[in-house]
Design a protein around this motif. Structure first.
Motif, PDB file in Angstrom:
ATOM      1  N   MET A  96       0.854  -1.193   0.000  1.00 14.60           N
ATOM      2  CA  MET A  96       0.000   0.000   0.000  1.00 14.60           C
ATOM      3  C   MET A  96       0.894   1.249   0.000  1.00 14.60           C
ATOM      4  SD  MET A  96      -2.952   1.057   2.737  1.00 14.60           S
ATOM      5  CE  MET A  96      -3.373  -0.591   3.189  1.00 14.60           C
TER       6      MET A  96
ATOM      7  N   ALA B  50      -2.446   5.957   0.069  1.00 17.40           N
ATOM      8  CA  ALA B  50      -3.540   5.034   0.397  1.00 17.40           C
ATOM      9  C   ALA B  50      -3.545   4.719   1.884  1.00 17.40           C
ATOM     10  CB  ALA B  50      -3.383   3.758  -0.424  1.00 17.40           C
TER      11      ALA B  50
ATOM     12  N   GLN C 279      -5.222   7.262   4.117  1.00 17.59           N
ATOM     13  CA  GLN C 279      -6.680   7.406   4.091  1.00 17.59           C
ATOM     14  C   GLN C 279      -7.361   6.560   5.159  1.00 17.59           C
ATOM     15  OE1 GLN C 279      -7.640  10.046   2.284  1.00 17.59           O
ATOM     16  NE2 GLN C 279      -5.427  10.020   1.989  1.00 17.59           N
TER      17      GLN C 279
ATOM     18  N   CYS D 294      -2.158  13.510   3.896  1.00 14.72           N
ATOM     19  CA  CYS D 294      -1.530  12.174   3.799  1.00 14.72           C
ATOM     20  C   CYS D 294      -0.719  11.815   5.044  1.00 14.72           C
ATOM     21  CB  CYS D 294      -0.678  12.037   2.542  1.00 14.72           C
ATOM     22  SG  CYS D 294      -1.666  11.911   1.053  1.00 14.72           S
TER      23      CYS D 294
END
Ligand code: AMP
Length: 129
Positions: A1, A5, A8, A107
């Motif tokens: 990942m 991503a 999130q 992020c």
């Protein structure tokens, strides 16, 4: 990942991976440490030099948006240590970048405030979408 991503789904935890590094329960390449903060190399560097500066005790600073007046001294100390360690790493001659990611859109993947210090080569600009 990838980091975007991962960020999130990340959320604040009672004990973060950085607490475990502070407690020396998991290994890290520590390049600076004093009573209140620590600097160690990012495990997934985005440039030739990439280290993180963290408070040992986050004291509510899961992320920058939680900062209030009680955190002023710590936030100032983290910045001074970032500059000191950047110099120790030889970055002061050519420059470097200091980044704090905040929350999902920023992020952020680890909810223990940390300053990224990135350098050792020419960086691209602007960051963004
Ligand atoms: P952020 O996305 O701003 O929350 O950044 C978290 C950073 O922590 C990422 O750059 C990760 O590569 C880094 N990281 C995660 N786990 C470790 C670890 N065990 N040791 C060193 N760096 C880590």
């Amino acid at each position: 990942m990838d980091e975007q991503a991962k960020a999130q789904t990340a959320q604040a935890e009672e004990v973060t991976i950085f607490d475990k590094i502070v407690a020396k329960e998991i290994p890290a390449t520590i390049i600076f440490e004093d009573d209140s903060c620590m600097a160690f190399r990012d495990v997934n560097p985005v440039a030739k030099v990439h280290f993180l500066v963290i408070p040992k005790d986050r004291k509510g600073l899961t992320q920058l948006c939680k900062a209030d007046e009680t955190h002023e001294a710590m936030l100032g100390h983290l910045m001074v240590v970032a500059a000191k360690v950047a110099k120790q790493e030889g970055l002061d001659e050519t420059g470097y970048r200091v980044v704090i990611n905040d929350g999902k859109d920023g992020c952020q993947s680890v909810y223990h405030l940390h300053i990224h210090v990135i350098g050792g080569q020419l960086l691209s600009w602007p960051p963004g979408v």
